[in-house]
Design a protein around this motif. Structure first.
Motif, mmCIF file in Angstrom:
data_model
loop_
_atom_site.group_PDB
_atom_site.id
_atom_site.type_symbol
_atom_site.label_atom_id
_atom_site.label_comp_id
_atom_site.label_asym_id
_atom_site.label_seq_id
_atom_site.Cartn_x
_atom_site.Cartn_y
_atom_site.Cartn_z
ATOM 1 N N GLY A 270 0.816 -1.210 0.000
ATOM 2 C CA GLY A 270 0.000 0.000 0.000
ATOM 3 C C GLY A 270 0.852 1.263 0.000
ATOM 4 O O GLY A 270 0.507 2.256 -0.657
ATOM 5 N N VAL A 271 1.975 1.240 0.750
ATOM 6 C CA VAL A 271 2.873 2.403 0.759
ATOM 7 C C VAL A 271 3.445 2.650 -0.627
ATOM 8 O O VAL A 271 3.490 3.789 -1.121
ATOM 9 C CB VAL A 271 3.992 2.186 1.800
ATOM 10 C CG1 VAL A 271 5.035 3.298 1.693
ATOM 11 C CG2 VAL A 271 3.410 2.135 3.203
ATOM 12 N N ILE A 272 3.922 1.581 -1.271
ATOM 13 C CA ILE A 272 4.478 1.723 -2.628
ATOM 14 C C ILE A 272 3.411 2.225 -3.590
ATOM 15 O O ILE A 272 3.659 3.121 -4.430
ATOM 16 C CB ILE A 272 5.050 0.377 -3.099
ATOM 17 C CG1 ILE A 272 6.232 -0.031 -2.211
ATOM 18 C CG2 ILE A 272 5.491 0.455 -4.554
ATOM 19 C CD1 ILE A 272 6.786 -1.414 -2.527
ATOM 20 N N LEU A 341 15.987 14.789 -11.213
ATOM 21 C CA LEU A 341 16.664 13.615 -11.723
ATOM 22 C C LEU A 341 16.382 12.402 -10.816
ATOM 23 O O LEU A 341 16.518 12.495 -9.604
ATOM 24 C CB LEU A 341 18.177 13.878 -11.813
ATOM 25 C CG LEU A 341 19.012 12.751 -12.440
ATOM 26 C CD1 LEU A 341 18.617 12.546 -13.910
ATOM 27 C CD2 LEU A 341 20.505 13.072 -12.330
ATOM 28 N N GLY A 342 16.018 11.312 -11.421
ATOM 29 C CA GLY A 342 15.722 10.103 -10.656
ATOM 30 C C GLY A 342 14.339 10.093 -10.047
ATOM 31 O O GLY A 342 14.068 9.279 -9.148
ATOM 32 N N TYR A 343 13.493 11.029 -10.544
ATOM 33 C CA TYR A 343 12.135 11.094 -9.986
ATOM 34 C C TYR A 343 11.366 9.792 -10.202
ATOM 35 O O TYR A 343 10.547 9.389 -9.375
ATOM 36 C CB TYR A 343 11.402 12.268 -10.638
ATOM 37 C CG TYR A 343 9.997 12.469 -10.129
ATOM 38 C CD1 TYR A 343 9.760 13.152 -8.945
ATOM 39 C CD2 TYR A 343 8.900 11.988 -10.842
ATOM 40 C CE1 TYR A 343 8.470 13.346 -8.474
ATOM 41 C CE2 TYR A 343 7.604 12.173 -10.380
ATOM 42 C CZ TYR A 343 7.400 12.854 -9.197
ATOM 43 O OH TYR A 343 6.113 13.039 -8.743
ATOM 44 N N GLU A 344 11.671 9.120 -11.289
ATOM 45 C CA GLU A 344 10.921 7.896 -11.623
ATOM 46 C C GLU A 344 11.392 6.674 -10.826
ATOM 47 O O GLU A 344 10.758 5.625 -10.855
ATOM 48 C CB GLU A 344 11.056 7.594 -13.116
ATOM 49 C CG GLU A 344 12.443 7.148 -13.563
ATOM 50 C CD GLU A 344 13.416 8.321 -13.729
ATOM 51 O OE1 GLU A 344 14.556 8.079 -14.145
ATOM 52 O OE2 GLU A 344 13.014 9.473 -13.440
ATOM 53 N N SER A 345 12.490 6.803 -10.114
ATOM 54 C CA SER A 345 13.023 5.645 -9.390
ATOM 55 C C SER A 345 12.157 5.305 -8.165
ATOM 56 O O SER A 345 11.662 6.192 -7.470
ATOM 57 C CB SER A 345 14.451 5.939 -8.936
ATOM 58 O OG SER A 345 14.936 4.877 -8.145
ATOM 59 N N SER A 347 13.479 2.671 -6.175
ATOM 60 C CA SER A 347 14.406 1.719 -5.557
ATOM 61 C C SER A 347 14.579 1.935 -4.060
ATOM 62 O O SER A 347 15.190 1.094 -3.382
ATOM 63 C CB SER A 347 15.775 1.810 -6.249
ATOM 64 O OG SER A 347 16.299 3.122 -6.109
ATOM 65 N N HIS A 348 14.062 3.055 -3.536
ATOM 66 C CA HIS A 348 14.216 3.272 -2.101
ATOM 67 C C HIS A 348 13.266 2.387 -1.286
ATOM 68 O O HIS A 348 13.389 2.307 -0.068
ATOM 69 C CB HIS A 348 13.969 4.746 -1.760
ATOM 70 C CG HIS A 348 12.637 5.254 -2.204
ATOM 71 N ND1 HIS A 348 12.353 5.527 -3.543
ATOM 72 C CD2 HIS A 348 11.502 5.532 -1.498
ATOM 73 C CE1 HIS A 348 11.107 5.950 -3.633
ATOM 74 N NE2 HIS A 348 10.574 5.965 -2.414
ATOM 75 N N PHE A 349 12.341 1.712 -1.968
ATOM 76 C CA PHE A 349 11.469 0.771 -1.258
ATOM 77 C C PHE A 349 12.135 -0.605 -1.234
ATOM 78 O O PHE A 349 11.731 -1.527 -1.945
ATOM 79 C CB PHE A 349 10.099 0.686 -1.931
ATOM 80 C CG PHE A 349 9.289 1.944 -1.808
ATOM 81 C CD1 PHE A 349 8.753 2.316 -0.579
ATOM 82 C CD2 PHE A 349 9.073 2.762 -2.902
ATOM 83 C CE1 PHE A 349 8.002 3.477 -0.458
ATOM 84 C CE2 PHE A 349 8.322 3.901 -2.786
ATOM 85 C CZ PHE A 349 7.786 4.286 -1.560
ATOM 86 N N MET A 350 13.153 -0.734 -0.440
ATOM 87 C CA MET A 350 13.897 -1.977 -0.318
ATOM 88 C C MET A 350 13.647 -2.584 1.073
ATOM 89 O O MET A 350 13.619 -1.873 2.072
ATOM 90 C CB MET A 350 15.397 -1.737 -0.513
ATOM 91 C CG MET A 350 15.758 -1.278 -1.923
ATOM 92 S SD MET A 350 15.498 -2.586 -3.138
ATOM 93 C CE MET A 350 16.719 -3.758 -2.600
ATOM 94 N N VAL A 351 13.466 -3.890 1.098
ATOM 95 C CA VAL A 351 13.263 -4.609 2.354
ATOM 96 C C VAL A 351 14.356 -5.659 2.488
ATOM 97 O O VAL A 351 14.542 -6.489 1.585
ATOM 98 C CB VAL A 351 11.880 -5.279 2.407
ATOM 99 C CG1 VAL A 351 11.724 -6.085 3.689
ATOM 100 C CG2 VAL A 351 10.777 -4.243 2.294
ATOM 101 N N ASP A 352 15.091 -5.588 3.580
ATOM 102 C CA ASP A 352 16.148 -6.564 3.836
ATOM 103 C C ASP A 352 15.543 -7.741 4.620
ATOM 104 O O ASP A 352 15.253 -7.629 5.808
ATOM 105 C CB ASP A 352 17.278 -5.913 4.626
ATOM 106 C CG ASP A 352 18.459 -6.865 4.812
ATOM 107 O OD1 ASP A 352 18.416 -7.975 4.224
ATOM 108 O OD2 ASP A 352 19.400 -6.508 5.548
ATOM 109 N N THR A 353 15.340 -8.839 3.940
ATOM 110 C CA THR A 353 14.707 -10.017 4.569
ATOM 111 C C THR A 353 15.697 -11.152 4.813
ATOM 112 O O THR A 353 15.269 -12.268 5.149
ATOM 113 C CB THR A 353 13.568 -10.532 3.669
ATOM 114 O OG1 THR A 353 14.102 -10.901 2.381
ATOM 115 C CG2 THR A 353 12.487 -9.476 3.487
ATOM 116 N N ASP A 354 16.971 -10.886 4.641
ATOM 117 C CA ASP A 354 17.943 -11.970 4.810
ATOM 118 C C ASP A 354 17.944 -12.495 6.248
ATOM 119 O O ASP A 354 17.890 -13.718 6.469
ATOM 120 C CB ASP A 354 19.347 -11.484 4.434
ATOM 121 C CG ASP A 354 19.461 -11.195 2.935
ATOM 122 O OD1 ASP A 354 18.608 -11.709 2.183
ATOM 123 O OD2 ASP A 354 20.372 -10.451 2.547
#
Length: 400
Positions: A270-272, A341-345, A347-354
């Motif tokens: 939902g956030v994304i 610049l980079g408005y379309e990115s 990639s900051h929605f990253m989840v570390d599930t390791d």
């Protein structure tokens, strides 16, 4: 007359009044008739009666004389308890024959009577829940006693064997050294002259007593073994029930984890989605604004082109001045707003599930609490609420 004939039979046989009363019960219970008047004598009629009695005391499964304990089925037929257990086990488990016939089912079931095919429903005690037929057991004891008395009172020519070496001599002594019956001539002149001997009757009674005691001990041992097997079967059923319950608890725990992960996934999705919608809304707003500006500029260009084709100078100058003013205003408003610049990115929605994945892979049972759990389970007794609370507290854990 019938009662007098019976009394004659028992008086000849030398039976006590107690045995006579028991025999009356046998005759009434098993449906015997007294010997006919034309019988050849007390011995013959007694032999026929004992033979008929023996037929009534034969187990329909093992085809042997009933062995204690004798159980009575709801259809009023009798079986050795061991035979009843064999039938019960065989009907309950087709693979029973490969495991042996001594196991006892302790969780109930059913089988069919081998005599009338009546269905016998068992409780959780299995064949141990069937009622013992003490009357038949007493009749068997009396039958054995009478049979022994009949053999003792039998005519000598009917019960004594002859010596193989001395054909005219009867076997009347027992060689203790060679452990074999023999005759007096063998003791005096034959191969047993240096052996210790004893009267045949005394050795017979002693060994018969020993054999009877041995049978009683073996039967008691078998009953004990059957009881132990019954307890083990009950433990097996308990283990199966506990295993099923723990599997259900484990499945519930993992279902809860899956539910939590699914709920969190929906929140993050939902956030994304919200940021995606905000960016698209902003970009589409810019597109509409720049499209409107472009449309006005195109219209102004077309007007300027038409003005260039005006042949009359006064009209041209008048229209050209207006168009130039509009061009100047359009030029001033032509500052196009662009996204950074980079408005379309995204990639900051990253989840570390390791780390989380490693924890999930290492989920295991809490062995360090098993002893505490067992102790608490023993202490809760019959309180089912405490038992459920204790199990839910200790049955599952995660090793991080």
């Amino acid at each position: 007359m019938r009662r007098r004939r019976r009394n004659a039979v028992f008086s000849v046989g030398g039976f006590s009044p107690k045995v006579y009363a028991a025999n009356e019960v046998m005759n009434f219970t098993l449906g015997f008739k007294p010997p006919a008047a034309g019988s050849s004598g007390p011995g013959a009629s007694s032999g026929v009666t004992m033979e008929n009695l023996e037929k009534q005391l034969i187990c329909p499964v093992c085809l042997e004389l009933f062995s204690k304990p004798v159980v009575i089925l709801p259809c009023q037929h009798n079986l050795c308890r061991k035979c009843a257990n064999d039938i019960f086990q065989q009907s309950a488990n087709p693979l029973w024959q490969s495991r042996g016939s001594s196991s006892i089912a302790a969780s109930g079931g059913r089988f069919r009577c081998p005599s009338c095919r009546h269905e016998v429903v068992m409780d959780r005690h299995g064949v141990f829940g069937l009622q013992r037929n003490l009357l038949v057991e007493n009749i068997i004891d009396i039958y054995r006693q009478q049979e022994s008395s009949r053999l003792v009172n039998m005519k000598p020519e009917q019960q004594q064997l002859m010596c193989e070496e001395h054909e005219e001599e009867k076997i009347n002594i027992y060689c203790l050294s060679c452990q074999t019956p023999t005759c007096s001539m063998c003791k005096v002149f034959g191969q047993h002259k240096d052996c210790d001997v004893a009267p045949l009757s005394s050795v017979y009674m002693r060994q018969k007593t020993e054999l009877s005691d041995g049978i009683a001990m073996l039967v008691a041992s078998n009953d004990h073994i059957q009881a132990v097997i019954s307890q083990m079967e009950e433990i097996c059923h308990t283990v199966e029930d506990n295993g099923q319950r723990q599997r259900e608890h484990l499945a519930n725990h993992f279902d809860n984890l899956v539910s939590i992960l699914e709920e969190r996934k929906q929140e993050l999705v939902g956030v994304i989605t919200k940021e995606q919608d905000d960016k698209l809304k902003h970009m589409r707003s810019l597109i509409r604004r720049h499209s409107d500006h472009l449309e006005r500029a195109v219209t102004l260009v077309e007007s300027a082109i038409q003005s260039m084709e005006e042949p009359h100078m006064p009209l041209f100058l008048q229209s050209a001045r207006v168009i130039l003013e509009k061009m100047a205003a359009t030029a001033r408003a032509s500052n196009i707003e662009r996204p950074e610049l980079g408005y379309e990115s995204m990639s900051h929605f990253m989840v570390d599930t390791d780390d989380l994945a490693d924890m999930l892979r290492n989920i295991d049972f809490c062995s360090s609490m098993s002893n505490t759990k067992a102790h608490l389970l023993q202490g809760v007794g019959d309180d089912e609420d405490d038992l459920e609370e204790t199990e839910s507290e200790f049955d599952f854990s995660s090793r991080y």
